[in-house]
Scaffold this active site. Structure first.
Site, PDB file in Angstrom:
ATOM      1  CE  LYS A 177      -3.835  -2.321   2.330  1.00  0.00           C
ATOM      2  NZ  LYS A 177      -4.516  -2.665   3.577  1.00  0.00           N
TER       3      LYS A 177
ATOM      4  CD  GLN B 114      -3.574  -4.415   6.635  1.00  0.00           C
ATOM      5  OE1 GLN B 114      -3.676  -3.361   6.012  1.00  0.00           O
ATOM      6  NE2 GLN B 114      -3.997  -5.569   6.151  1.00  0.00           N
TER       7      GLN B 114
ATOM      8  CG  ASP C  26      -9.593   0.220   5.555  1.00  0.00           C
ATOM      9  OD1 ASP C  26      -9.368  -0.286   4.436  1.00  0.00           O
ATOM     10  OD2 ASP C  26      -8.865   0.069   6.542  1.00  0.00           O
TER      11      ASP C  26
HETATM   12  N1  GUN Z   1      -6.978  -6.617   6.330  1.00  0.00           N
HETATM   13  C1  GUN Z   1      -7.337  -7.327   5.235  1.00  0.00           C
HETATM   14  N2  GUN Z   1      -7.928  -6.529   4.332  1.00  0.00           N
HETATM   15  C2  GUN Z   1      -7.941  -5.286   4.854  1.00  0.00           C
HETATM   16  C3  GUN Z   1      -8.400  -4.026   4.390  1.00  0.00           C
HETATM   17  O1  GUN Z   1      -8.956  -3.884   3.291  1.00  0.00           O
HETATM   18  N3  GUN Z   1      -8.209  -2.980   5.237  1.00  0.00           N
HETATM   19  C4  GUN Z   1      -7.633  -3.122   6.440  1.00  0.00           C
HETATM   20  N4  GUN Z   1      -7.509  -2.040   7.198  1.00  0.00           N
HETATM   21  N5  GUN Z   1      -7.189  -4.277   6.913  1.00  0.00           N
HETATM   22  C5  GUN Z   1      -7.340  -5.351   6.105  1.00  0.00           C
END
Ligand code: GUN
Length: 294
Positions: free
Chosen positions: A53, A97, A120
């Site tokens: 990311k 995350q 998110d």
């Molecule tokens: N863990 C797995 N997928 C995601 C996501 O799309 N966002 C976040 N914050 N954590 C994740």
């Protein structure tokens, strides 16, 4: 006829190209979009997601603020960090995350994020706005799936979409997006999950089948109608001693048996994953624009 491969990397590159113009316009106005990424602990899958990311941000001109903190961080300290990021004008988006360590209440943390920075789309306010069709930051994977369908010529309007999985991150929001009276919506949606008996009876009725259950190769060829469009959200690590890193990534769809029946299918890797990451960039740019306009 063999299935068309829906190329998530290419569609993601197209969306990123569109974002570049918006990022340039922001930077002409003196604003660099900023994304804060918070990772608690060192879960290997999370580390690689977060690293990817941050790399994506750099590529398109988004500033990323990296907060990797120890697994033993207390919930209070994490909430304090979220408060500081909420108050930081250079930060337009905040991503914590998941999964978080067990001693931390994820819901409490997600609800602490300022909804205007909720890139998110996991905050209950964001989800409620989505559900009622109000403008909001949409959850990245569901939004990415809808964009993939639209941009590959498979508008879900009027189609029967069967969604496998009811997670807060994918299944639930996706099912709702697809049913909205909006572009990318207007589908008839069935949600199947771990307590659905005779799941194949439902999946065989799908014009569009979305697999988001987190079970490697769950969807097999006999579960899919001829000519269906199959979207594979799964990212599962399976051991593979022939690989340097000791594993390979496979989806929730058994590609080899499903592809010969499907009209179109997304690969893993190179399908939904790049779209999820790109919609995070999209949300960060959108959040920065909104902050600048207000
Ligand atoms: N863990 C797995 N997928 C995601 C996501 O799309 N966002 C976040 N914050 N954590 C994740």
């Amino acid at each position: 006829m063999p299935a068309t491969i829906i190329d998530g990397k290419q569609i993601a590159a197209d969306v990123q190209e569109e974002l570049r113009g918006r990022i340039t316009a922001l930077s002409d106005a003196g604003v660099i979009p900023g994304l804060a990424v918070v990772l608690v602990g060192e879960n290997p899958a999370s580390v690689s997601y977060v690293t990817a990311k941050e790399r994506d941000c750099e590529k398109v001109g988004i500033r990323s603020f990296d907060h990797r903190i120890p697994v033993e961080t207390s919930e209070t300290d994490l909430l304090d960090l979220v408060d500081r990021l909420n108050a930081d004008d250079a930060v337009h988006g905040i991503l914590v995350q998941l999964p978080l360590p067990e001693h931390i209440d994820s819901d409490r943390v997600l609800q602490r994020i300022d909804p205007t920075k909720d890139v998110d789309g996991f905050h209950p306010l964001s989800l409620g706005r989505m559900l009622t069709g109000l403008p909001t930051l949409l959850p990245c994977t569901p939004h990415g799936v809808v964009q993939m369908l639209l941009r590959s010529g498979h508008d879900p309007a009027g189609k029967h979409v069967v969604v496998l999985g009811r997670s807060n991150i994918v299944g639930k929001p996706l099912a709702n997006l697809l049913a909205l009276k909006k572009t990318g919506g207007n589908a008839t949606v069935t949600v199947c999950h771990s307590r659905t008996p005779n799941i194949a009876e439902f999946t065989r009725q799908a014009d569009i089948l979305v697999a988001a259950i987190g079970s490697a190769g769950f969807v097999t060829g006999d579960m899919v109608a001829d000519g269906a469009v199959v979207i594979d959200v799964g990212v599962n690590r399976v051991e593979d001693p022939s690989k340097k890193r000791g594993y390979r990534l496979v989806g929730d769809v058994d590609f080899d048996s499903v592809a010969p029946r499907a009209a179109a299918i997304t690969p893993v890797p190179g399908g939904v994953g790049p779209m999820t990451r790109t919609m995070l960039l999209f949300n960060t740019v959108t959040a920065a624009e909104q902050r600048t306009q207000n």
